[in-house]
Scaffold this motif. Structure first.
Motif, mmCIF file in Angstrom:
data_model
loop_
_atom_site.group_PDB
_atom_site.id
_atom_site.type_symbol
_atom_site.label_atom_id
_atom_site.label_comp_id
_atom_site.label_asym_id
_atom_site.label_seq_id
_atom_site.Cartn_x
_atom_site.Cartn_y
_atom_site.Cartn_z
ATOM 1 N N VAL A 114 0.868 -1.170 0.000
ATOM 2 C CA VAL A 114 0.000 0.000 0.000
ATOM 3 C C VAL A 114 0.906 1.222 0.000
ATOM 4 O O VAL A 114 1.652 1.457 0.955
ATOM 5 C CB VAL A 114 -0.938 0.019 1.224
ATOM 6 N N ARG A 115 0.864 1.969 -1.093
ATOM 7 C CA ARG A 115 1.713 3.158 -1.229
ATOM 8 C C ARG A 115 0.898 4.382 -0.850
ATOM 9 O O ARG A 115 -0.155 4.658 -1.460
ATOM 10 C CB ARG A 115 2.237 3.281 -2.657
ATOM 11 N N VAL A 116 1.360 5.105 0.147
ATOM 12 C CA VAL A 116 0.623 6.244 0.691
ATOM 13 C C VAL A 116 1.382 7.535 0.405
ATOM 14 O O VAL A 116 2.591 7.631 0.643
ATOM 15 C CB VAL A 116 0.430 6.090 2.218
ATOM 16 N N ASP A 144 -3.309 10.492 -0.446
ATOM 17 C CA ASP A 144 -3.715 9.603 -1.517
ATOM 18 C C ASP A 144 -3.047 8.255 -1.279
ATOM 19 O O ASP A 144 -2.014 8.168 -0.589
ATOM 20 C CB ASP A 144 -3.292 10.168 -2.879
ATOM 21 N N TYR A 145 -3.628 7.189 -1.817
ATOM 22 C CA TYR A 145 -3.012 5.878 -1.634
ATOM 23 C C TYR A 145 -3.425 4.951 -2.769
ATOM 24 O O TYR A 145 -4.429 5.166 -3.446
ATOM 25 C CB TYR A 145 -3.407 5.273 -0.287
ATOM 26 N N SER A 146 -2.630 3.936 -2.961
ATOM 27 C CA SER A 146 -2.907 2.904 -3.960
ATOM 28 C C SER A 146 -2.269 1.615 -3.464
ATOM 29 O O SER A 146 -1.486 1.614 -2.511
ATOM 30 C CB SER A 146 -2.319 3.299 -5.319
ATOM 31 N N HIS A 147 -2.623 0.497 -4.118
ATOM 32 C CA HIS A 147 -1.993 -0.750 -3.700
ATOM 33 C C HIS A 147 -1.662 -1.604 -4.925
ATOM 34 O O HIS A 147 -2.245 -1.440 -5.996
ATOM 35 C CB HIS A 147 -2.883 -1.523 -2.720
ATOM 36 N N ALA A 204 1.776 11.065 7.901
ATOM 37 C CA ALA A 204 2.290 9.729 7.609
ATOM 38 C C ALA A 204 2.573 8.964 8.891
ATOM 39 O O ALA A 204 2.283 7.766 8.998
ATOM 40 C CB ALA A 204 3.554 9.829 6.754
ATOM 41 N N MET A 231 -7.954 5.506 5.949
ATOM 42 C CA MET A 231 -7.708 6.710 5.154
ATOM 43 C C MET A 231 -8.862 7.698 5.252
ATOM 44 O O MET A 231 -8.660 8.915 5.298
ATOM 45 C CB MET A 231 -7.462 6.326 3.696
ATOM 46 N N CYS A 265 5.433 3.333 2.244
ATOM 47 C CA CYS A 265 4.787 2.115 1.765
ATOM 48 C C CYS A 265 4.581 1.180 2.948
ATOM 49 O O CYS A 265 5.454 1.060 3.806
ATOM 50 C CB CYS A 265 5.637 1.421 0.707
ATOM 51 N N VAL A 315 -8.193 -0.610 4.928
ATOM 52 C CA VAL A 315 -7.331 0.498 4.507
ATOM 53 C C VAL A 315 -8.170 1.737 4.209
ATOM 54 O O VAL A 315 -7.850 2.848 4.642
ATOM 55 C CB VAL A 315 -6.505 0.114 3.266
#
Length: 277
Positions: free
Chosen positions: A6-8, A65-68, A15, A55, A38, A51
């Motif tokens: 998970v990239r934040v 923002d985040y993605s995985h 953070a 968030m 991450c 997750v």
């Protein structure tokens, strides 16, 4: 099993909070990057709703923002080899891959190929643990490395003169990786064992314990570590933030572990405790 990363993207002050929140829902490995961090978890334990809930609690507080993505063993190797650079810690320890030349002069040289394991020395906690190890007598000692990852701390212990090192981790590929790295560094006195504190049952005392894991695991398993330390023996902790040091100290006191000192970098901590009578 593969990992989910998970990239934040978040400001530093946010953070730190998010790392703590994600640790509460099972994430146990974190790596900082220029725009945030991450977080990593086993694919089978990944819950996107958990997750999203974390968030959502902090949306609107700065840029967030985040993605995985799923990281397979093959992809992890390629990613690591592409980005890894040799590292010098405390002007005394070189950490490099087999394809990097050995720097000269250097006192200690550690060769690491991490595969799916974490712990190359680039994360603050690993580097801080190594720096603390340099100030602790290892000569002729029996050492335990809990949450060994790549085996880097166990290898450091062996190079500092440890008689025997037991490296323990809960992930099979991590144990395999640590064993390979021990062999790469000609450390025949390192045993790599799969499991958690349960595999320490019946073990003789250790002269030194290294535990770079995370706050929750340290708090939960500290009783087991303390039971394996004789009076006067040191234990090094890392994997938590500066604001968590008080919690670690409080739990340590319950098990006759006295705080001695700590190092910090980017709010991460490595602390030294000693078993007292």
């Amino acid at each position: 099993m593969d990992f989910v990363e998970v990239r934040v993207l978040a400001p530093r002050e946010l953070a730190d909070i998010l790392v703590a929140e994600l640790a509460e829902v099972g994430y146990d490995t974190f790596e900082d990057h220029d725009e945030g961090f991450c977080a990593y978890i086993g694919e089978g334990d990944f819950n996107p709703d958990a997750v999203a809930e974390v968030m959502a609690r902090y949306s609107g507080i700065g840029t967030l923002d985040y993605s995985h993505r799923i990281i397979t063993r093959q992809n992890w190797n390629a990613e690591w080899e592409k980005n890894f650079q040799p590292l010098i810690i405390a002007d005394r320890v070189s950490v490099r891959a087999p394809f990097h030349p050995k720097p000269e002069p250097i006192e200690y040289d550690i060769v690491i190929m991490p595969r799916m394991s974490f712990g190359t020395g680039h994360h603050e906690t690993t580097a801080l643990m190594i720096e603390n190890q340099l100030g602790v007598d290892h000569a002729g000692k029996r050492v335990l490395d809990m949450g060994c990852g790549t085996g880097i701390l166990a290898i450091m212990a062996a190079q500092l003169g440890a008689r025997e090192v037991l490296a323990v981790d809960v992930e099979p590929w991590t144990v395999e990786n640590a064993a390979d790295n021990a062999a790469e560094n000609h450390c025949a006195n390192i045993e790599c064992r799969l499991g958690g504190v349960e595999v320490l049952a019946g073990e003789a005392p250790f002269d030194l314990i290294l535990a770079n894991i995370n706050r929750n695991v340290l708090l939960e398993d500290m009783y087991a570590y303390a039971a394996l330390l004789p009076t006067g023996a040191p234990i090094l902790f890392s994997g938590f933030y500066q604001e968590d040091l008080a919690l670690i100290e409080e739990e340590a006191k319950k098990h006759k572990l006295a705080f001695q000192s700590h190092l910090t970098k980017n709010n991460w901590v490595s602390a030294v405790f000693t078993k007292v009578a």
